[in-house]
Design an enzyme around this catalytic site. Structure first.
Site, PDB file in Angstrom:
ATOM      1  N   GLU A   1      42.688  46.727  38.167  1.00 30.59           N
ATOM      2  CA  GLU A   1      41.294  47.066  38.459  1.00 30.59           C
ATOM      3  C   GLU A   1      41.304  47.723  39.836  1.00 30.59           C
ATOM      4  O   GLU A   1      41.392  47.036  40.855  1.00 30.59           O
ATOM      5  CB  GLU A   1      40.431  45.795  38.447  1.00 30.59           C
ATOM      6  CG  GLU A   1      40.416  45.081  37.101  1.00 30.59           C
ATOM      7  CD  GLU A   1      39.468  45.741  36.103  1.00 30.59           C
ATOM      8  OE1 GLU A   1      38.424  46.263  36.540  1.00 30.59           O
ATOM      9  OE2 GLU A   1      39.782  45.744  34.905  1.00 30.59           O
TER      10      GLU A   1
ATOM     11  N   CYS B   1      33.663  47.694  44.680  1.00 27.04           N
ATOM     12  CA  CYS B   1      34.441  48.743  44.008  1.00 27.04           C
ATOM     13  C   CYS B   1      33.573  49.676  43.180  1.00 27.04           C
ATOM     14  O   CYS B   1      33.920  50.834  42.988  1.00 27.04           O
ATOM     15  CB  CYS B   1      35.543  48.134  43.143  1.00 27.04           C
ATOM     16  SG  CYS B   1      34.943  46.896  41.990  1.00 27.04           S
TER      17      CYS B   1
END
Lengths: 461, 504
Positions: free
Chosen positions: A208, A242
């Site tokens: 990720e 993010c």
């Protein structure tokens, strides 16, 4: 030390005690208790790590974790059950299904921006799928790491789910060992190293990562609402998310309006001096503070720009007319700095997005359904939210993950369970009905030979 | 610039034109691929015969038939597979569009293997085309005739810019691996698999690795040995044992070892006659290097049947080894040849222990009538797949994912799984710019009261399905209740009127 922990976890896994669903449920219930009972301690640790705003901890981390645990407890039996599949003519009387199985020992490497969510969400899936898991929280969120280590050993099975703390050296040590899956959240550079290390053992990985998530504002939408939603998403956790909208793309004609709306919203959210607002965070450490400040060098912000390095404070900042090739546009900002890049129209925006690495998220603010559809079809990204930011993250039915440089693999809800399971194809035939198989055995022309023989016999009769 | 770099650049340019996006285009390419297989059947069979001494029937049965089925399935289903997939909503997203959108990844590298040069190289291509990708195809140089044929003929049927074939050996493959792809699909062995994944890591490219291993085959002493051994013999010696999912070795109790050997002997005679060397349906080892490798593996073990060989023809007779142990040479690596070791175990427990001491295989085979025993093998071992009471055929069920786990590989394909593997499944949430009031609870300044609402909405995420079910149940209950009440009251009225009076 980490070697011993991994060895113990493997032995504990091989004992078979994670197999029964009751055990996994019991561990998940314990994890749930941990979150509810220790909310205050977790909030305190986060305040010390990243100056996390009091209400942001449940809002951004804990509620999400609790929901995932509830979902897993609720659905585990369903997820872990054999999944029958479509048979074909040859297998019509057979049992044909996919059996989800644990992989073994999973390594979960967390990140510092949401230290609890990013380690515990994968852990929930790992436990539900019947794996053991070695958890390596980020050393940058030091207080959370130490608290996590203390709490997990108190609430969960110590051998199956050890926490290994430490820095780069300890992480490299861990990565030399063999796991059955490595789940990493962090930056692309480290992501490459993780995958390289995993390759030595043929270990599958989930990465990720991040990137620059673009946010396109169409000139004909409700700019006030759009800007409020964008402002929220951008400055939450001081931009250290993010999937935060990294930069804005809009036509020059609405640029000033956008700036004004953001300015108004910032006033609404954080008051005249965000430094004094209890709801505005800080940068995690000096290194990142310096990094973000240097990105702004040479530009005059239209909003914000103030900073205080002693507090790692950077005011919510907006920059306009940012050139596409500036340093600000080369790396993920991961901070409270919002550049606006002007484009001539949606086509130009699409071209701009496609010239760059595939981002983790794409945001489109537009009322025109056809235009939205076109933008989605002509770009790619990990996920898309239209007319809001980040919300696709909150639906556990949507797989969360990146593509290209923003990552590989996905999780949340059942997707975590599936990602951390082996989907084993099972075909149970019977030893009867051998006649059906005869056609496949050599000699290949045996059927013709038999037919010839039969014809010969018939002719004789 | 190297040849490989140029090819990949051209392929990427072709992909970026967007021509693979329309489903009609993908279907047309798949139809061309199908035409290729059917029109060039003879050429393909000739090439495979030269590479592996396989008969024409063998090629049809094991390579082209399955491939044709796969292509037809993709043509039929691509509309379904590529359509947006709606997902379960929550209370907060009840009026939004929420779905997963399958998208092409970009340029896929497919590295094929030599044992089934057509099936193993073109099956992933079917998934790649269906998913809207471009693909660089690198067939194995060891099956050189097939590689040459693919290089010469495929561009005559498929778009040669989108699906180029690159032939060559180790150097060319290494050069290819330096380039950037959006997915690498590799079929082969573990050693090279590690190198492929390492190269992919430099570009953060996801990989599918279809590797191998030693697939164990447990025979329960109480099962129909005649049928079991026939199926095992077939599965083992097809393609001269050079099948990634061939049963590698047998585990059985000592009491049935001789019978197993006898049954296999009978089947070999039935399938391949007394002299397999002269029989057209029995293959050869692909080259001298592998011939020598397989022969060396037999060292130190007792030959129960077969064992003869002829290096000039790369011929090894169907061979069975008995009384093999866990430390015999033949148990040190995947055999990939027509040599079948039998290892005796005291029972199922020992067999399971034996399997679990070793790397996770591509398949676990178990032959037994006892469903409980089969269930135990499933629960207590792990492998890519599990097949009970037969060999190889799980690979023909397109609904089942085909792939390994651990050292036997990562990722799976076949049918829809291939499509999904080579797609990016993009999460999409389409909201509207109204209903801003709902969002206000998430905005600062935060208050305890706002948090209360957040907890209520987020914490009690009720799925819409459940809501619908609850609503339906409530409706049914209300209707039932109303009907019953009406019936009851009307009955009461009738009863009262019958008795001719009301209570005072």
């Amino acid at each position: 030390l980490s070697r011993q922990a991994v060895q113990r976890a493997r032995e504990a896994f091989q004992s078979g005690r994670t197999r029964p669903l009751e055990f996994r449920l019991q561990q998940l219930h314990a994890l749930q208790r941990m979150i509810t009972e220790k909310e205050t301690e977790i909030a305190t640790a986060l305040k010390q790590d990243i100056n996390r705003v009091r209400y942001d901890t449940p809002l951004l981390e804990l509620i999400g974790i609790e929901n995932e645990i509830k979902l897993a407890i609720d659905r585990m039996a369903q997820w872990a059950a054999p999944r029958p599949v479509e048979k074909n003519v040859l297998t019509i009387s057979d049992e044909v299904y996919i059996q989800p199985e644990p992989l073994g020992v999973v390594l979960i490497i967390g990140a510092w921006n949401y230290p609890w969510a990013l380690t515990l969400l994968p852990l929930v899936g790992a436990i539900a799928a019947g794996n053991a898991a070695v958890v390596k929280p980020s050393e940058l969120s030091e207080y959370s790491s130490l608290l996590l280590r203390a709490l997990l050993s108190r609430y969960l099975d110590k051998e199956l789910y050890p926490v290994v703390t430490g820095g780069v050296a300890e992480t490299q040590d861990l990565l030399r060992l063999r796991f059955d899956h490595v789940f990493f959240t962090g930056g692309s550079t480290t992501g490459k190293l993780v995958m390289e290390a995993a390759a030595q053992h043929l270990t599958p990985v989930t990465l990720e990562l991040g990137g620059k998530s673009p946010c396109y504002i169409d000139k004909d939408c409700e700019i006030r609402v759009a800007c409020r939603r964008i402002t929220w998403g951008k400055f939450v956790n001081c931009g250290q998310t993010c999937i935060a909208p990294d930069y804005i793309l809009c036509e020059p004609s609405i640029q000033s309006q956008v700036v004004d709306c953001i300015r108004l919203t910032l006033l609404e959210f954080y008051g005249a001096d965000p430094k004094c607002s209890p709801d505005y965070g800080r940068i995690i450490n000096q290194r990142h503070f310096n990094r973000i400040m240097s990105l702004m060098e040479g530009y005059t912000p239209v909003v914000g720009g103030q900073s205080d390095s002693s507090q790692c404070y950077i005011a919510p900042t907006v920059l306009k007319d940012v050139p596409p090739h500036s340093r600000l546009m080369q790396e993920e900002i991961f901070g409270p700095v919002l550049p606006i890049v002007t484009v001539s129209d949606m086509d130009d925006a699409i071209r701009f997005v496609n010239e760059r690495e595939k981002p983790l998220a794409l945001y489109i603010f537009c009322n025109d359904k056809k235009a939205v559809k076109r933008m989605i079809e002509e770009t790619t990204s990990g996920g898309v939210t239209v007319n809001d930011v980040m919300m696709h993250y909150t639906l556990s039915s949507l797989p969360f993950g990146g593509v290209g440089h923003s990552g590989m693999g996905r999780y949340h809800g059942k997707h975590t369970f599936d990602q951390l399971s082996h989907q084993r194809a099972c075909l149970i035939r019977s030893l009867k009905m051998e006649s059906v198989n005869l056609a496949r055995y050599p000699p290949q022309d045996r059927r013709r030979a038999r037919r010839d023989k039969l014809n010969k016999i018939r002719r004789l009769n | 610039m190297s040849r490989e770099q140029l090819v990949v650049e051209r392929t990427r340019k072709a992909f970026l034109t967007g021509s693979t996006k329309p489903l009609k285009f993908r279907i047309q390419q798949l139809q061309c691929l199908l035409r290729f297989i059917t029109e060039r059947r003879k050429d393909i069979a000739d090439a495979v015969h030269k590479d592996l001494y396989k008969s024409e029937h063998g090629t049809e049965l094991f390579e082209t038939l399955g491939l044709e089925g796969d292509i037809q399935l993709a043509i039929e289903k691509v509309w379904e597979w590529a359509a947006p997939r709606p997902v379960e909503k929550t209370l907060l997203t009840i009026s939004d569009e929420v779905y997963i959108r399958p998208e092409p990844l970009g340029v896929v590298l497919i590295i094929g293997a030599w044992n089934y040069p057509w099936a193993v190289t073109l099956k992933p291509l079917v998934g790649a085309i269906a998913a809207g990708n471009a693909a660089v195809i690198k067939p194995s140089e060891i099956s050189s005739h097939s590689a040459k044929l693919m290089e010469d003929l495929l561009p005559l049927y498929l778009d040669k810019d989108l699906y180029p074939v690159v032939t060559g050996g180790v150097t060319e493959t290494q050069e290819l691996l330096k380039q950037r792809f959006d997915h690498i699909f590799y079929t082969g062995n573990c050693t090279v698999g590690k190198l492929v994944m390492q190269a992919a890591a430099q570009h953060l490219t996801p990989v599918s690795l279809e590797l191998g291993g030693k697939s164990p085959c447990f025979i329960d002493k109480n099962c129909d040995l005649n049928v079991a051994c026939r199926r095992i013999t077939w599965g083992k010696f097809v393609n001269c044992g050079q099948t990634c999912i061939a049963p590698d070795y047998i585990l059985c109790e000592a009491s049935i070892q001789s019978r197993v050997v006898e049954e296999i002997r009978k089947c070999i005679k039935e399938f391949y006659t007394e002299d397999p060397k002269t029989f057209k349906d029995y293959g050869r080892i692909v080259n001298q290097r592998h011939f020598r490798r397989v022969v060396a593996l037999m060292e130190g073990s007792t030959v129960a049947l077969g064992g003869d060989r002829d290096e000039s023809q790369c011929y090894i007779a169907p061979t069975v080894l008995k009384d093999v142990t866990g430390t015999s040479t033949v148990m040190t690596e995947e055999i990939f040849g027509p040599v079948l070791p039998i290892i005796t175990v005291s029972g199922l427990d020992e067999a399971i222990g034996f399997i679990n001491e070793r790397e996770k295989p591509l398949v676990v085979y178990v032959f037994s009538h006892d469903k409980k025993l089969i269930r135990r093998v499933i629960t207590e071992t792990s492998s890519g797949a599990l097949l009970a009471n037969d060999c190889l055929v799980h690979a023909t069920v397109s609904a089942l994912p085909f792939g390994g786990v651990g050292n036997s590989g990562m990722g799976c394909y076949q049918g829809r799984h291939g499509f999904d593997r080579l797609s990016h499944l993009r999460s999409c949430l389409i909201k509207k710019l109204n209903m801003e009031a709902v969002n206000s609870m998430r905005y600062p300044p935060h208050t305890a009261k706002k948090m209360g609402w957040v907890r209520f909405f987020l914490f009690n995420q009720v799925s819409v399905c459940r809501l619908r079910r609850m609503a339906l149940l409530t409706l049914v209950t209300v209707v039932a209740g109303t009907v019953w009440l009406k019936y009851f009251t009307s009955n009461c009225r009738n009863t009262l009127s019958d008795t001719g009076g009301r209570s005072v």
